[in-house]
Design a protein around this motif. Structure first.
Motif, PDB file in Angstrom:
ATOM      1  N   UNK A   1       0.824  -1.205   0.000  1.00 27.62           N
ATOM      2  CA  UNK A   1       0.000   0.000   0.000  1.00 27.62           C
ATOM      3  C   UNK A   1       0.861   1.259   0.000  1.00 27.62           C
ATOM      4  N   UNK A   2       1.919   1.250   0.812  1.00 26.73           N
ATOM      5  CA  UNK A   2       2.804   2.422   0.850  1.00 26.73           C
ATOM      6  C   UNK A   2       3.480   2.623  -0.494  1.00 26.73           C
ATOM      7  N   UNK A   3       3.943   1.529  -1.110  1.00 29.52           N
ATOM      8  CA  UNK A   3       4.620   1.627  -2.413  1.00 29.52           C
ATOM      9  C   UNK A   3       3.683   2.177  -3.464  1.00 29.52           C
ATOM     10  N   UNK A   4       2.443   1.699  -3.478  1.00 30.10           N
ATOM     11  CA  UNK A   4       1.485   2.169  -4.475  1.00 30.10           C
ATOM     12  C   UNK A   4       1.205   3.657  -4.321  1.00 30.10           C
ATOM     13  N   UNK A   5       1.040   4.119  -3.080  1.00 28.84           N
ATOM     14  CA  UNK A   5       0.790   5.541  -2.864  1.00 28.84           C
ATOM     15  C   UNK A   5       2.036   6.376  -3.145  1.00 28.84           C
ATOM     16  N   UNK A   6       3.212   5.792  -2.880  1.00 31.14           N
ATOM     17  CA  UNK A   6       4.443   6.547  -3.097  1.00 31.14           C
ATOM     18  C   UNK A   6       4.670   6.816  -4.586  1.00 31.14           C
ATOM     19  N   UNK A   7       4.049   6.054  -5.440  1.00 29.44           N
ATOM     20  CA  UNK A   7       4.194   6.264  -6.878  1.00 29.44           C
ATOM     21  C   UNK A   7       3.595   7.601  -7.310  1.00 29.44           C
ATOM     22  N   UNK A   8       2.504   8.022  -6.667  1.00 33.36           N
ATOM     23  CA  UNK A   8       1.822   9.259  -7.056  1.00 33.36           C
ATOM     24  C   UNK A   8       1.930  10.363  -6.015  1.00 33.36           C
ATOM     25  N   UNK A   9       2.417  10.059  -4.839  1.00 34.23           N
ATOM     26  CA  UNK A   9       2.458  11.034  -3.746  1.00 34.23           C
ATOM     27  C   UNK A   9       3.863  11.097  -3.159  1.00 34.23           C
TER      28      UNK A   9
END
Length: 1164
Positions: free
Chosen positions: A613-621
């Motif tokens: 989840x953190x990796x996925x959000x870190x892609x756009x944020x």
């Protein structure tokens, strides 16, 4: 017409209405002279410069006149007015047709019945339409068909007048005797008799044209002529259906639907559309439809897109005329075309689908509400969902919506009903949608929203975004406002209901990106925004699927826009969500890494899901403020030390760390970082690169591939190009891979990319599945592309590409495009280094072959032939401009020669060098040398040869012999291709008339030096025999002083360098040598006898049986059930008409039509 000048100019410039009136007045006074003007008008409109004289008109038959006019044509040109392009000639064609219509209309009450003008014109046009001159045949056919159309209008008017006269006569006769006017009865009777006579005359004229022109020309060899005939017969059947709309005429349209030219088939369909559009006429087409329906259905798959579109539109009209004509199989063959990539076909199929499924309303549906679950649209939307599921193309919902958009946009934009179908409970007795149907409805709803807000077709349809009109822009804004107002309220409810469903949630979360975010504030919808953010939080908490998490991240990124007033509200919610995820991850990571025993599966799953989840959000944020690098690096380091870390944790940890570095770099590049950030970034980047380098050597394939991909991306990002565009302050971040890292990357590619399909175990035993094979291939292509980018951008040495280039032939189907593009890009960077890399790749393959087959290998073996073929392919990549690649090709030959003589023979002195056969491969590049360079390379070759080598003629020395021959600068070997080690001078032939270089051309200096590096090159010392230079073969009197030495005396090393330097001239660009003067080295002079497209041509070109339906079996099948005796205008000819009998053979007898299908062409 008299004195009107050039008819072509007249038709384009002057009003022909007045011309016709003047001609009629002149005809009344002198009909022969005036008619002669009209004849010359048709002759000259065909492009003929000749004219019919009065003498010819009075004493010569039509056939003799036409033969005389044929001689007046310029046979070297195939152009005539009807074939010329441009607006003026288009206008000429239109006016030409209009002129004929006006002429007949103005003459319809008197002149056309004088048994002279029309007989003469019809006879002339019939004769011209039989000519072998295409211009005559084309122009006269068009004139005859337009004349026929004008006569049809006259006949139609006569028929109407006869009906009116008959009614008046009956009304007068039915009166009582006292009130009956006998004079009026006699007058009406006489008028009816005159009209009947006139109609008989017109019908005879039409029969003459139809049988004399149409029956022959509808199967002409020229497609334009066939198209004219079919277009006009469609007009006749529509105008005068009582006379022409019967099977005797329809059969010609049906047969011609099999024509081999698309434009003719298109005319057939448009002609039929005009008939089926009229419901009264469509009822009289039942027999035709039953005979040719299958052909029309098959034309929906026509190779010509325009034909396919019109075939679908025709079937739509057939469907509207009767529901019983088309079977379910016929309809299904059209249904699937809504998914066609060609948008006009898809839109036409969508209209057919809409008419079939949605246009029929029962009486019970008239009282239904307009909106909502119980509305008519509700049932139609369900029907759309059922069709979508039955089509089994679920991933193409956007294509279905786009196909239906033009005819059913109001239905697809009824989002209120769609929401009601998803949220409201079904009424008693109503069947609710199942889970699969609800998923399909959500997808269709999303596609409809996208279509309304973006106003362009999906990817794969259309050429791109078009400019919207003002009306379309207003509709777009209105639809976007409706979407925002409606789904701002409904979307949280939909997410709450389908929170656990992956497919539905993924599609629903894409809807907010079409919102107008200002409406949240202006419409006081903040509470619904809070509800949406809470639902996104719930979805993130419950799901670990990548697609769902990416949808959540993308939605938050769109909502968290600083330009809108809702930014603070969304930013707070996002920060709270990320705080909770990061705290949970750090807590789980501490427990996970501190356990002395093997990690528990539940703990590993918790760590993985949170990290994902953190990796996925870190892609756009940007999550740099949470300092995730330390925890991720610690996790990766522990996994490397222990070796038991789950692969997915390692993969996502590397991806997350990659995002951390990229976001850090973005801040440093923008200048928003604080002091010391660049130093920290440099340390983190280098440490992570080393970590990825270590992971490349692990066992797990997924981990290695992830490490390799990320490492290639980082090396490319932090290469020397990071300083471009004025970013010199980032110089300290440049990271250049050392030789060991470059070797590891190359070995990874060789071990994991260039493998056989059966050797790839990355799919865990599922390799038999075709989809898995394709996915594995795409993965390997991505790995190769990642490494090739390092070569292209000069991150790694170009010569490392040799191991890639050598695989070009073996893996051409899988990676040929990538390797070829890499070669092209490297050549743009450094031509010479690219050439050296190509020859190095051939040398590597040659050494591998020697180690496998031994030095006594057969040069006809598949391995050697494969290397030779690869060299030929490499040679082709250099193109035709020899000046651009001159230095590179010369350096390629230099390296190849040195390699060939590098190793001595393992059999001792007197035997050829070990690599001598490589010269056979090198000869494939000889054709790329210009003549001067061939001589220079030949001199350089002789530096490596001994006297005994020059005398050898055994087979083992053939590579040397063939290579020397390929370097000869004679007239016949500039473009020589040496095959199988034998000089083949006959393969290419230079023109003996090619001029030698004149004295005015600047010659290449032989005393200058080209490669400065050659001054320090040591000739490989591998031969114990004395050296042989080219001076041994020359006359001693012509030898230079430095060459006058004993032929068997070895050349001193110092003199070797001096002699070698003089053999390499300086190849600086010489301006006096133009590209055209050098192209003569490989241009072949071939004389072609140019044959002009003359006007004389045979029209006997056979039209294939399948196209024109000329085989007996097919015709018998078509003719079965056709009524050939229903001709309404097939009347006998008047005996007092001049030449009328020869114009009217009985072509309507079916046997005569079929028997003459071949003979007619031979008689033309």
């Amino acid at each position: 017409m008299a004195g009107s000048g050039d008819p072509e100019f007249s038709l384009m410039c002057f009003p022909f209405q007045s011309v016709v009136d003047d001609w009629i007045e002149a005809y009344k006074h002198d009909r022969d002279t005036t008619l002669l003007d009209l004849i010359n008008f048709f002759i000259q409109c065909s492009g003929c410069k000749g004219a019919v004289s009065g003498e010819m008109f009075r004493h010569m038959q039509n056939s003799e006149i036409i033969r005389k006019m044929t001689e007046e044509f310029d046979e070297d040109s195939g152009d005539y007015p009807l074939t010329l392009s441009g607006p003026q000639w288009k206008k000429f064609r239109i006016n030409f047709c209009d002129f004929i219509a006006v002429l007949v209309r103005q003459c319809q009450y008197s002149i056309i019945y004088d048994e002279y003008m029309m007989d003469t014109i019809i006879s002339l046009l019939t004769g011209l339409s039989d000519s072998q001159v295409r211009a005559f045949r084309h122009t006269s056919t068009l004139a005859a068909m337009k004349l026929m159309t004008a006569l049809v209008n006259v006949a139609l008017n006569l028929s109407i007048n006869m009906d009116n006269t008959q009614r008046q006569y009956e009304a007068e006769r039915n009166k009582v005797i006292a009130k009956r006017a006998n004079d009026r009865l006699e007058l009406l009777l006489q008028k009816r008799k005159e009209l009947q006579e006139n109609q008989d005359e017109i019908e005879n004229m039409m029969n003459a044209i139809f049988k004399g022109v149409f029956v022959h020309r509808y199967r002409d060899a020229i497609a334009e002529i066939r198209a004219i005939c079919i277009e006009e017969i469609g007009v006749w059947m529509k105008l005068y259906s009582d006379a022409f709309l019967n099977d005797s005429y329809l059969k010609y349209v049906g047969w011609t639907m099999h024509d081999k030219q698309g434009e003719v088939r298109l005319k057939c369909l448009t002609a039929l559309q005009g008939l089926f559009y009229n419901r009264e006429l469509s009822t009289r087409l039942e027999l035709f439809t039953s005979r040719f329906k299958d052909r029309i259905v098959s034309m929906t798959l026509d190779k010509e897109y325009d034909v396919a579109v019109q075939a679908i539109k025709l079937l739509t009209l057939v469907l509207q005329s009767s529901d019983e004509v088309l079977t379910a199989e016929d309809c299904e063959s059209v249904y699937h075309l809504v998914y066609s990539a060609h948008r006009p076909i898809a839109v036409a199929a969508g209209e057919f689908l809409f008419k079939k499924l949605f246009s029929h309303r029962g009486p019970e549906e008239d009282g239904l509400p307009r909106r909502g679950r119980q509305s008519l649209n509700g049932s139609l939307i369900k029907t759309t969902v059922f069709f979508f599921l039955e089509s089994e193309l679920h991933e193409h919902g956007a294509y279905l919506v786009d196909s239906l958009w033009e005819c059913a946009s109001e239905l697809l934009k009824d989002w209120e009903t769609m929401i009601s179908l998803l949220l409201d409970e079904p009424m008693p007795g109503e069947e609710a949608l199942n889970d699969r149907q609800e998923t399909a409805l959500v997808e269709i709803m999303l596609c409809a929203i996208r279509q309304a807000c973006e106003c362009h077709p999906p990817v794969g349809r259309g050429t791109g975004k078009r400019v919207l009109t003002a009306k379309e822009k207003k509709t777009q804004l209105d639809d976007r406002t409706r979407v925002t107002e409606m789904f701002a309220v409904a979307l949280p409810l939909l997410l709450a209901k389908y929170c656990v469903d992956i497919d539905k949630v993924t599609n629903l979360l894409q809807i907010p990106k079409f919102f107008d975010l200002d409406i949240y504030t202006t419409g006081r919808l903040e509470k619904h925004l809070d509800a949406l953010l809470r639902q996104i939080w719930e979805v993130v908490d419950k799901h670990t699927d990548t697609e769902v998490l990416e949808a959540c991240s993308t939605t938050c990124h769109y909502l968290c826009n600083e330009e809108f007033t809702i930014f603070n509200r969304v930013d707070i919610a996002r920060s709270q969500l990320l705080d909770e995820l990061v705290d949970k991850f750090n807590r789980l990571l501490e427990d996970f890494l501190q356990e002395g025993e093997e990690p528990d599966e539940d703990d590993a799953y918790q760590v993985l899901s949170t990290l994902k989840k953190i990796t996925t959000f870190h892609n756009a944020h940007d999550l740099t403020k949470w300092d995730l690098f330390t925890s991720n690096y610690r996790l990766l380091n522990t996994g490397l030390q222990n070796g038991d870390m789950p692969e997915q944790i390692v993969v996502h940890a590397m991806q997350c760390t990659h995002y951390i570095i990229l976001w850090h770099l973005a801040k440093v590049s923008d200048g928003t970082s604080v002091k010391g950030d660049m130093v920290t970034l440099r340390k983190q980047m280098r440490a992570f690169c080393l970590m990825c380098q270590r992971y490349i050597n692990t066992i797990n394939n997924a981990v290695k591939e992830q490490a390799f991909t990320i490492l290639c991306d980082l090396l490319l990002i932090f290469s020397h190009q990071i300083m471009s565009s004025g970013r010199e302050q980032l110089e300290s971040l440049v990271y250049t891979p050392d030789s060991s890292l470059q070797a590891e990357l190359l070995n990874f590619i060789l071990d994991h990319v260039f493998i056989d399909q059966d050797d790839d175990n990355s799919t865990d035993g599922q390799q038999d599945d075709e989809a898995s094979k394709i996915e594995a291939l795409h993965k390997r292509r991505n790995l190769l592309a990642a490494y090739c980018k390092l070569i292209i951008y000069n991150v790694v040495e170009i010569n490392t590409g040799a191991d890639i280039f050598k695989q070009y032939m073996r893996y051409y189907n899988d990676y040929g495009d990538i390797i070829k593009e890499t070669m092209s890009k490297t050549r743009q960077i450094d031509k010479i280094q690219c050439a050296k890399t190509l020859i190095l790749s051939l040398q590597k393959l040659f050494n591998e072959m020697l180690s496998e087959l031994g030095f006594n290998f057969d040069r006809s073996s598949s391995a050697f032939c494969g290397i030779k073929e690869l060299a030929r392919r490499f040679s082709l990549t250099f193109g035709l401009d020899q000046l651009k690649t001159r230095e590179a090709i010369a350096m390629l030959h230099k390296d190849g020669i040195e390699f060939a003589f590098k190793e001595p023979s393992p059999q001792g002195e007197g035997s050829p060098p070990l690599n001598l056969a490589f010269l056979d491969i090198l000869s494939e590049f000889s054709s790329k040398l210009i003549r001067q360079d061939k001589r220079t390379v030949h001199m350089y070759l002789e530096r490596f040869m001994t006297f005994q080598m020059a005398l050898q003629r055994e087979d083992c020395w053939l590579p040397l012999i063939s290579y020397r021959n390929s370097l000869q600068a004679g007239a016949d070997d500039d473009t020589m291709s040496v095959i199988s080690g034998i000089s083949s001078r006959g393969s290419t032939v230079r023109s003996k008339k090619s001029k030698p270089a004149t004295a005015s051309k600047r010659k290449l200096p032989e005393g200058e030096h080209f490669w400065c590096s050659l001054q320090n090159v040591q000739t490989p010392v591998m031969m114990h025999s004395p050296h042989l230079t080219s001076t041994v073969l020359r006359d001693p009197k012509k030898m230079r002083p430095e060459d006058k030495q004993h032929p068997h005396q070895p050349v001193p090393p110092q003199q070797q360098h001096s002699t070698l330097n003089c053999f390499w001239p300086n190849f600086e660009p010489i301006k006096s040598l133009t590209k055209s003067s050098l192209l003569t080295c490989y241009v072949f002079v071939t004389r072609h006898s140019r044959r002009g497209s003359g006007l004389m041509e045979d029209d006997e070109e056979p039209i294939v049986e399948d196209v024109m339906m000329s085989s007996e079996d097919r015709l018998e099948d078509i003719n079965e059930g056709m009524d050939f005796d229903t001709m309404d205008i097939d009347l006998p000819a008047s005996k007092n008409r001049r030449e009328r009998t020869e114009l009217k053979p009985d072509y309507f007898d079916p046997s005569s039509i079929m028997d003459d299908s071949v003979g007619v062409f031979h008689s033309l």
